[in-house]
Write an enzyme that holds these catalytic residues in place. Structure first.
Site, PDB file in Angstrom:
ATOM      1  N   CYS A   1     -50.702   4.077 -29.435  1.00 25.92           N
ATOM      2  CA  CYS A   1     -51.963   3.869 -30.156  1.00 25.92           C
ATOM      3  C   CYS A   1     -52.371   5.171 -30.837  1.00 25.92           C
ATOM      4  O   CYS A   1     -51.825   6.234 -30.537  1.00 25.92           O
ATOM      5  CB  CYS A   1     -53.065   3.454 -29.187  1.00 25.92           C
TER       6      CYS A   1
ATOM      7  N   ASP B   1     -61.228 -13.396 -20.239  1.00 25.30           N
ATOM      8  CA  ASP B   1     -59.779 -13.638 -20.269  1.00 25.30           C
ATOM      9  C   ASP B   1     -59.386 -13.868 -18.815  1.00 25.30           C
ATOM     10  O   ASP B   1     -59.547 -12.992 -17.966  1.00 25.30           O
ATOM     11  CB  ASP B   1     -59.040 -12.462 -20.908  1.00 25.30           C
TER      12      ASP B   1
ATOM     13  N   CYS C   1     -58.071   3.819 -25.279  1.00 25.89           N
ATOM     14  CA  CYS C   1     -59.332   3.339 -24.715  1.00 25.89           C
ATOM     15  C   CYS C   1     -59.218   3.388 -23.193  1.00 25.89           C
ATOM     16  O   CYS C   1     -58.233   2.884 -22.635  1.00 25.89           O
ATOM     17  CB  CYS C   1     -59.588   1.901 -25.149  1.00 25.89           C
TER      18      CYS C   1
ATOM     19  N   ASP D   1     -61.726  -6.732 -18.442  1.00 27.92           N
ATOM     20  CA  ASP D   1     -60.690  -7.246 -17.535  1.00 27.92           C
ATOM     21  C   ASP D   1     -60.661  -6.484 -16.211  1.00 27.92           C
ATOM     22  O   ASP D   1     -61.152  -5.357 -16.114  1.00 27.92           O
ATOM     23  CB  ASP D   1     -59.319  -7.163 -18.220  1.00 27.92           C
TER      24      ASP D   1
ATOM     25  N   LYS E   1     -58.154 -17.091 -22.757  1.00 31.21           N
ATOM     26  CA  LYS E   1     -59.567 -16.794 -23.000  1.00 31.21           C
ATOM     27  C   LYS E   1     -60.437 -18.013 -22.715  1.00 31.21           C
ATOM     28  O   LYS E   1     -60.181 -19.081 -23.239  1.00 31.21           O
ATOM     29  CB  LYS E   1     -59.741 -16.352 -24.449  1.00 31.21           C
TER      30      LYS E   1
ATOM     31  N   ARG F   1     -53.942  -3.267 -21.238  1.00 28.48           N
ATOM     32  CA  ARG F   1     -52.483  -3.154 -21.096  1.00 28.48           C
ATOM     33  C   ARG F   1     -52.055  -1.756 -20.679  1.00 28.48           C
ATOM     34  O   ARG F   1     -50.986  -1.284 -21.047  1.00 28.48           O
ATOM     35  CB  ARG F   1     -51.803  -3.545 -22.402  1.00 28.48           C
TER      36      ARG F   1
ATOM     37  N   CYS G   1     -58.330   0.107 -21.244  1.00 27.80           N
ATOM     38  CA  CYS G   1     -57.214  -0.652 -21.839  1.00 27.80           C
ATOM     39  C   CYS G   1     -56.698  -1.736 -20.896  1.00 27.80           C
ATOM     40  O   CYS G   1     -56.350  -1.484 -19.751  1.00 27.80           O
ATOM     41  CB  CYS G   1     -56.073   0.295 -22.180  1.00 27.80           C
TER      42      CYS G   1
ATOM     43  N   ARG H   1     -49.284 -20.516 -30.761  1.00 27.12           N
ATOM     44  CA  ARG H   1     -49.338 -19.136 -31.236  1.00 27.12           C
ATOM     45  C   ARG H   1     -48.807 -18.174 -30.181  1.00 27.12           C
ATOM     46  O   ARG H   1     -48.846 -18.480 -28.986  1.00 27.12           O
ATOM     47  CB  ARG H   1     -50.759 -18.746 -31.649  1.00 27.12           C
TER      48      ARG H   1
ATOM     49  N   ARG I   1     -48.521 -17.971 -24.480  1.00 25.00           N
ATOM     50  CA  ARG I   1     -49.422 -18.599 -23.522  1.00 25.00           C
ATOM     51  C   ARG I   1     -50.036 -19.881 -24.083  1.00 25.00           C
ATOM     52  O   ARG I   1     -50.284 -20.836 -23.371  1.00 25.00           O
ATOM     53  CB  ARG I   1     -50.519 -17.591 -23.158  1.00 25.00           C
ATOM     54  N   TYR I   2     -50.320 -19.883 -25.362  1.00 22.33           N
ATOM     55  CA  TYR I   2     -50.962 -21.032 -26.009  1.00 22.33           C
ATOM     56  C   TYR I   2     -49.909 -21.884 -26.722  1.00 22.33           C
ATOM     57  O   TYR I   2     -48.849 -21.386 -27.071  1.00 22.33           O
ATOM     58  CB  TYR I   2     -52.001 -20.534 -27.017  1.00 22.33           C
TER      59      TYR I   2
HETATM   60  C1  LIG Z   1     -55.822 -13.564 -27.378  1.00 19.73           C
HETATM   61  C2  LIG Z   1     -54.484 -14.110 -27.376  1.00 19.73           C
HETATM   62  C3  LIG Z   1     -54.022 -14.912 -28.426  1.00 19.73           C
HETATM   63  C4  LIG Z   1     -54.878 -15.260 -29.621  1.00 19.73           C
HETATM   64  O1  LIG Z   1     -55.962 -16.011 -29.213  1.00 19.73           O
HETATM   65  P1  LIG Z   1     -57.000 -16.583 -30.292  1.00 19.73           P
HETATM   66  O2  LIG Z   1     -58.056 -17.204 -29.470  1.00 19.73           O
HETATM   67  O3  LIG Z   1     -56.224 -17.539 -31.127  1.00 19.73           O
HETATM   68  O4  LIG Z   1     -57.477 -15.413 -31.096  1.00 19.73           O
HETATM   69  C5  LIG Z   1     -52.758 -15.420 -28.352  1.00 19.73           C
HETATM   70  N1  LIG Z   1     -51.968 -15.166 -27.297  1.00 19.73           N
HETATM   71  C6  LIG Z   1     -52.372 -14.412 -26.273  1.00 19.73           C
HETATM   72  C7  LIG Z   1     -51.465 -14.197 -25.135  1.00 19.73           C
HETATM   73  C8  LIG Z   1     -53.636 -13.854 -26.277  1.00 19.73           C
HETATM   74  O5  LIG Z   1     -54.043 -13.095 -25.255  1.00 19.73           O
END
Ligand SMILES: *Cc1c(COP(=O)(O)O)cnc(C)c1O
Length: 476
Positions: free
Chosen positions: A135, A340, A139, A303, A347, A144, A142, A126, A122-123
């Site tokens: 798990c 989120d 929780c 969520d 986020k 997911r 959850c 990363r 998504r980002y």
């Molecule tokens: C939370 C998340 C991350 C990591 O986010 P950070 O803000 O870097 O901790 C990376 N990818 C996805 C899809 C996430 O939900």
């Protein structure tokens, strides 16, 4: 507590309900014993906790999100208090079956962001790598629950291969976050294999895990585990504690072993009605966390996921809690409160407002006490001075994700919703009074047009070698 002997392991047992008092310490501290003796039905739970009618009803209904609780974590529950904050996180009630407006199955649209099964990209730099659906305990809120808990739906070697191949061929990924499910319940050898393959990828700078195992099953964090992960530094770990009652001597010892193995620890909490939606509880929580060297990282708004309606608080409650933390306690103890984004925006931090007003030469700010001050802006600030240095620093490209920063940076002039151009194309050019050379004035400026980016992710790397000058000249 039952038998006491002088072996070191006895020292580690502090949390055990009377129901298990005859279990030898060696067994109790064996994570495999904890996993195979989890509680998951009315009969087992009723023997340890005085269940309410609502809990019995939920546990007796079918189609519920999986229930499984380690004996260790069940020992933290007050057996006689239906409002126990630990209990509410893992024992369902009938309220879980009540739907609510905007409830979704995949509220974060993770499936849409998955180039291969289990990998959420998504980002820009990363990825989230889901490595298991299992798990140590489950929780109730959850995020997911659509995939978690189902033992028949887990990832295969072939899927790990596809996930790793995607990361290998996508050089912009510098951070891999393992989650699931809980990566720490994977067979130790399998986790070791995944970590070593990730570590072998040159552009993967940091590897991290999000895990609730230290909280549900602290005995899993044994010396062998710490030794294994310390081969893969820089390796970071986020745990998940919601209430101070979860911070036990066992958790403290597990965190101590991890930090001694060089692992920086963070905590992610979820803001949960009736569990931790209070400034005073949150203060206690963050203080107890920093005492065991865990840095509060995120506080999540709950969520919009099925089964969690009764846990939801208003966002304004979250902002009120942040108001009660910032300034009132150590900066290290203050997490970032995030929503989120439903629909998949990632986020989004939400904070109280500290910036009250701006003029060309002053900003007006307020502090946590309500003290209002001004900050005089410099009148000779020259942002161009940094340009020469900046040109020598690698610039990471983020095609299509430059965002608001891209607007400030001059990469684009505007961001428009999809179809915006069509909605507003009402034929204005045809009604222009003058034509010919003057119309040239009305040509687009050449920046800001949304051309859908067709560049493959693999091509995105630092632009440093090509010379960052070319990048910057667009709007000069
Ligand atoms: C939370 C998340 C991350 C990591 O986010 P950070 O803000 O870097 O901790 C990376 N990818 C996805 C899809 C996430 O939900």
């Amino acid at each position: 507590m039952g038998t006491k002997d002088a072996t070191p392991i006895t020292e580690q047992v502090h949390t055990r309900a009377p129901y298990w008092q005859d279990v030898p310490d060696e067994k109790w501290m064996d994570w495999r014993w904890q996993m195979s003796n989890r509680l998951n039905n009315v009969e087992e739970l009723d023997a340890v906790i005085r269940l309410t009618d609502s809990e019995k009803k939920a546990l007796g209904s079918s189609g519920l999100f999986r229930v499984d609780i380690t004996p260790y974590f069940a020992s933290l529950i007050d057996p006689d208090d239906p409002h126990c904050p630990v209990r509410k996180q893992v024992i369902p009630t009938a309220r879980e079956m009540v739907p609510f407006q905007s409830m979704m199955e995949d509220s974060l649209a993770e499936d849409k962001h998955s180039p291969v099964p289990g990998l959420v990209h998504r980002y820009p730099d990363r990825v989230l790598m889901l490595v298991t659906t299992q798990c140590a305990s489950y929780c109730r809120y959850c995020t997911r629950s659509r995939i978690v808990g189902d033992p028949t739906q887990t990832f295969s070697r072939k899927e790990f291969d596809a996930q790793i191949e995607y990361i290998e061929s996508t050089p912009q990924i510098r951070d891999v976050l393992l989650s699931g499910g809980d990566p720490m319940v994977l067979a130790p050898k399998l986790l070791d294999m995944i970590l070593s393959r990730l570590r072998a990828i040159p552009h993967v700078e940091i590897i991290r895990i999000g895990s609730r195992v230290p909280v549900f099953l602290p005995m899993r964090v044994d010396e062998a585990f710490c030794e294994m992960i310390s081969q893969y530094h820089p390796f970071w770990l986020n745990i998940h504690v919601n209430h101070p009652n979860e911070i036990t001597p066992e958790l403290a010892a597990a965190c101590d072993r991890l930090t001694r193995a060089g692992v920086p620890l963070g905590n992610q909490s979820v803001l949960l009605a009736g569990v931790n939606d209070s400034v005073h509880i949150q203060r206690q929580l963050v203080h107890d966390l920093v005492k065991i060297r865990v840095r509060p990282y995120y506080l999540y708004q709950c969520d919009l996921v099925e089964g969690s309606g009764h846990f939801r608080t208003s966002v304004s409650r979250g902002i009120e809690i942040m108001e009660g933390l910032r300034g009132h306690t150590s900066g290290y103890a203050v997490p970032t409160y995030v929503v989120d984004a439903p629909g998949g925006g990632g986020k989004i931090p939400v904070t109280p407002n500290y910036l009250l007003a701006q003029s060309p030469d002053k900003v007006v700010l307020r502090n946590f006490e309500g003290f209002i001050t001004t900050y005089q802006e410099p009148d000779d600030y020259d942002p161009h001075e940094i340009n020469a240095l900046e040109a020598k620093t690698p610039r990471r490209l983020e095609p299509g994700q430059e965002g608001i920063h891209g607007l400030l940076d001059g990469q684009r002039m505007f961001i428009e919703p999809e179809g915006f151009g069509n909605v507003h194309a009402r034929g204005g050019a045809e009604h222009r009074l003058r034509s010919g050379s003057l119309t040239q004035k009305w040509q687009p400026l050449g920046v800001g047009a949304i051309e859908h980016n067709k560049q493959a992710p693999a091509q995105l790397d630092t632009a440093a070698e090509e010379g960052a000058e070319g990048e910057q000249d667009d709007n000069d």
